[in-house]
Design an enzyme around this catalytic site. Structure first.
Site, mmCIF file in Angstrom:
data_model
loop_
_atom_site.group_PDB
_atom_site.id
_atom_site.type_symbol
_atom_site.label_atom_id
_atom_site.label_comp_id
_atom_site.label_asym_id
_atom_site.label_seq_id
_atom_site.Cartn_x
_atom_site.Cartn_y
_atom_site.Cartn_z
ATOM 1 N N THR A 8 -57.026 2.470 40.773
ATOM 2 C CA THR A 8 -58.428 2.605 42.112
ATOM 3 C C THR A 8 -58.433 1.652 43.184
ATOM 4 O OG1 THR A 8 -59.562 1.927 40.482
ATOM 5 C CG2 THR A 8 -59.859 4.303 40.494
ATOM 6 N N GLU A 10 -57.813 -0.643 46.063
ATOM 7 C CA GLU A 10 -57.087 -0.546 47.139
ATOM 8 C C GLU A 10 -55.954 -1.990 48.021
ATOM 9 O OE1 GLU A 10 -57.965 0.469 52.471
ATOM 10 O OE2 GLU A 10 -59.699 0.382 50.581
ATOM 11 N N ASP A 65 -51.254 -3.383 35.321
ATOM 12 C CA ASP A 65 -52.660 -3.824 34.770
ATOM 13 C C ASP A 65 -52.581 -5.401 34.387
ATOM 14 O OD1 ASP A 65 -55.066 -3.764 33.610
ATOM 15 O OD2 ASP A 65 -54.493 -3.811 31.660
ATOM 16 N N GLY A 141 -61.621 -9.884 41.825
ATOM 17 C CA GLY A 141 -60.957 -10.302 41.444
ATOM 18 C C GLY A 141 -61.751 -12.125 41.436
ATOM 19 N N LYS A 160 -50.716 -15.690 49.073
ATOM 20 C CA LYS A 160 -51.042 -15.197 47.782
ATOM 21 C C LYS A 160 -50.336 -14.764 47.161
ATOM 22 C CE LYS A 160 -53.290 -12.484 44.864
ATOM 23 N NZ LYS A 160 -54.428 -11.409 44.453
#
Length: 181
Positions: A8, A10, A65, A141, A160
């Site tokens: 979910t 993007e 994850d 995040g 990154k």
């Protein structure tokens, strides 16, 4: 080859799509929301999620994850990173780290690929430290507080994506995929 990436987020999708293009693999975004499972490790959480999805969507999909593991906090937030980010965010982690000298941390990503009959797991990690303050405007995040070689991931922009935990996990996966499919 075409492959569905179930997320979910993007930002994760864009990052993975860019890596896949380097291998000549087309990744489609399957924005499918499901309850996040809990477990002792990222591998366990990701595998539970993939097994759940295997009964709901067509095979040949991949999920990912990831988590932030802070050494001084005994690996916290770790497998709970998503929940911790939603509840206390970057500010909360910085508050927990006030006065702490050991700021070592690592980002870990686990990728699970389901080919229709088997689940395949790949892992990537990058070591860094928790910054003293929120820095940067890119990423998502915990990127604004995770420092790698003097810059936070949020300060690095596209740079990154060349060194991230996600890149390392997906590179392993895509290298394997191109040899086996």
């Amino acid at each position: 080859m075409k492959l569905n990436f179930v997320t979910t987020n993007e930002g994760k999708y864009r990052e993975v799509r860019g890596i896949a293009e380097e291998y000549g693999i087309e990744v489609s975004w399957l924005n499918y929301r499901y309850d996040e499972f809990q477990g002792e490790s990222l591998e366990e959480v990701a595998l539970k999620s993939a097994k759940y999805l295997a009964n709901r969507i067509e095979p040949m999909f991949v999920i990912e994850d990831s988590g932030l593991f802070v050494e001084a906090l005994k690996g916290f937030p770790g497998v709970y990173s998503s929940y911790v980010f939603k509840t206390i965010g970057n500010e909360g982690i910085l508050k927990l780290m006030e006065g702490v000298e050991n700021r070592k941390a690592k980002f870990v990503a686990v990728v699970v690929f389901y080919d229709g009959s088997e689940f395949h797991i790949f892992k990537g990690e990058v070591e860094g430290r928790i910054a003293e303050e929120i820095r940067g405007t890119h990423g998502f995040g915990f990127d604004p507080i995770f420092e790698y070689q003097g810059k936070t991931f949020a300060e690095m922009g596209e740079e990154k994506n060349k060194v991230s935990h996600r890149r390392k996990a997906f590179q392993s996966f895509f290298e394997w995929l191109t040899k086996n499919f």
